[in-house]
Design an enzyme around this catalytic site. Structure first.
Site, PDB file in Angstrom:
ATOM      1  N   HIS A 146       0.726  -1.116   0.159  1.00 20.41           N
ATOM      2  CA  HIS A 146      -0.035   0.015  -0.099  1.00 20.41           C
ATOM      3  C   HIS A 146       0.894   0.991  -0.027  1.00 20.41           C
ATOM      4  CE1 HIS A 146      -3.810  -2.082   0.590  1.00 20.41           C
ATOM      5  NE2 HIS A 146      -3.245  -2.556   1.610  1.00 20.41           N
ATOM      6  N   CYS A 190      -0.022   2.433  -4.398  1.00 25.88           N
ATOM      7  CA  CYS A 190      -0.712   3.805  -4.877  1.00 25.88           C
ATOM      8  C   CYS A 190       0.119   5.011  -4.711  1.00 25.88           C
ATOM      9  CB  CYS A 190      -1.984   3.957  -4.074  1.00 25.88           C
ATOM     10  SG  CYS A 190      -3.433   2.894  -4.820  1.00 25.88           S
TER      11      CYS A 190
END
Length: 345
Positions: A146, A190
């Site tokens: 992440h 991301c």
């Protein structure tokens, strides 16, 4: 980051001959050539390291990567509960793609699961100091996690920066064993919370359809390829892995030995950008969104991943690796958009 020491510049000398200035008694003294920035501190000759010996000649147009090549995969699936991050389901498929693809290319693949920030620092420190690193012809580091903006990604117990904690530690001055050698950084994470709705376009119709040693910049020979543009989401399937890693491994597997790495990565960007679109009708903020990878490069030469004599590496990966380009996608963001009902278009 350690601050640089700078030579002081004398603004009163502006407009004068950059080669000389008058001293006492009318004598001329040499001064530095005019530059667009104040030059930084240069270490004394006695402090400089001996030149690093590499296989690639100075005037070569391509890197010579005969010899050991290393892939390190920082695979982050689970995270400390305080982050409130979902498990990155499907990351196993990404690892399988990477392992299969690069093993076939003759790279040694090391997968490190759910490392803490201290463990990651230790791995990078060992790369810097180990004499085994000197034997390497090239290194690739994959970060699957992440992420947020400014190149921040999550380790198991904290956050770290790709630039500060990985790239800056592998520059030629910090890691001389890798000086002059390709250093490939791939980031599946991301880069923020924004999504890209895309824009529709159409084609306009027209009527006509070699010295023994030499210096290189410390930041030379890097290639950084990240899954999404700054501040944007990247998408991942819970079953088959991320759009980015799927496309990367597929295009490498299908590439010819005459294709450079940059040629292949261009196809990766095109594939992700044009062939993928999210489908989450019940979540408008994630529905019909696009994604485009972002490439940075300070490579000085062409890089060919395939040996022209190595024919078995052609073709798609097979066996236990899941099929590409099917099933739902999640988002690799800290935000709330990790969906399981988002079909790849």
């Amino acid at each position: 980051m350690r601050e640089n020491d700078f030579w002081n510049s004398d603004s009163s000398d502006e407009g004068r001959n950059p080669r000389t200035k008058s001293g006492k008694g009318g004598k001329k003294k040499k001064i530095r050539d005019t530059v667009d920035a104040r030059p930084g501190y240069i270490e004394s000759l006695s402090q400089r390291l001996e030149p690093v010996v590499i296989s690639t000649p100075k005037d070569s147009h391509h890197y010579i990567i005969k010899g050991p090549k290393k892939v390190i995969v920082f695979n982050h699936k689970k995270f400390d509960a305080r982050f409130q991050l979902n498990e990155r389901k499907g990351t196993e498929a990404d690892v399988a793609y990477i392992d299969s693809t690069f093993t076939r290319l003759g790279w040694d693949v090391q997968v490190l699961d759910d490392q803490t920030s201290a463990e990651i620092t230790d791995v990078i420190s060992k790369i810097q100091s180990s004499r085994e690193t000197e034997k390497l012809a090239a290194i690739a580091i994959f970060i699957l996690s992440h992420g947020e903006d400014n190149g921040t990604v999550f380790a198991y117990d904290s956050m770290y920066r790709v630039d500060n904690d990985i790239i800056l530690k592998l520059t030629a001055d910090k890691c001389p064993f890798l000086a002059g050698k390709p250093k490939l950084i791939f980031v599946q994470a991301c880069q923020g919370q924004e999504t890209d709705p895309g824009s529709r376009i159409r084609r306009r119709h027209t009527s006509q359809d070699s010295a023994s040693s030499y210096k290189i910049p410390n930041f030379a020979d890097f290639l950084i390829f990240q899954a999404s543009f700054w501040n944007h989401y990247s998408f991942r399937s819970s079953d088959t892995g991320s759009w980015f890693i799927q496309a990367l491994c597929s295009k490498i597997n299908l590439s010819d030995e005459t294709d450079t790495l940059l040629d292949t990565l261009l196809l990766v960007s095109r594939s992700v950008s044009l062939e993928k679109e999210s489908n989450v009708p019940n979540r408008p903020n994630l529905h019909q969104k696009k994604q485009t990878p972002l490439l940075y490069s300070t490579m000085l030469r062409k890089l060919y991943l395939k040996d022209p004599l190595d024919k078995p590496i052609r073709g798609l990966i097979s066996g236990s690796v899941p099929a590409l380009n099917t099933n739902p996608v999640d988002s690799d963001s800290k935000g709330s958009g990790r969906q399981k009902d988002c079909l790849i278009m």
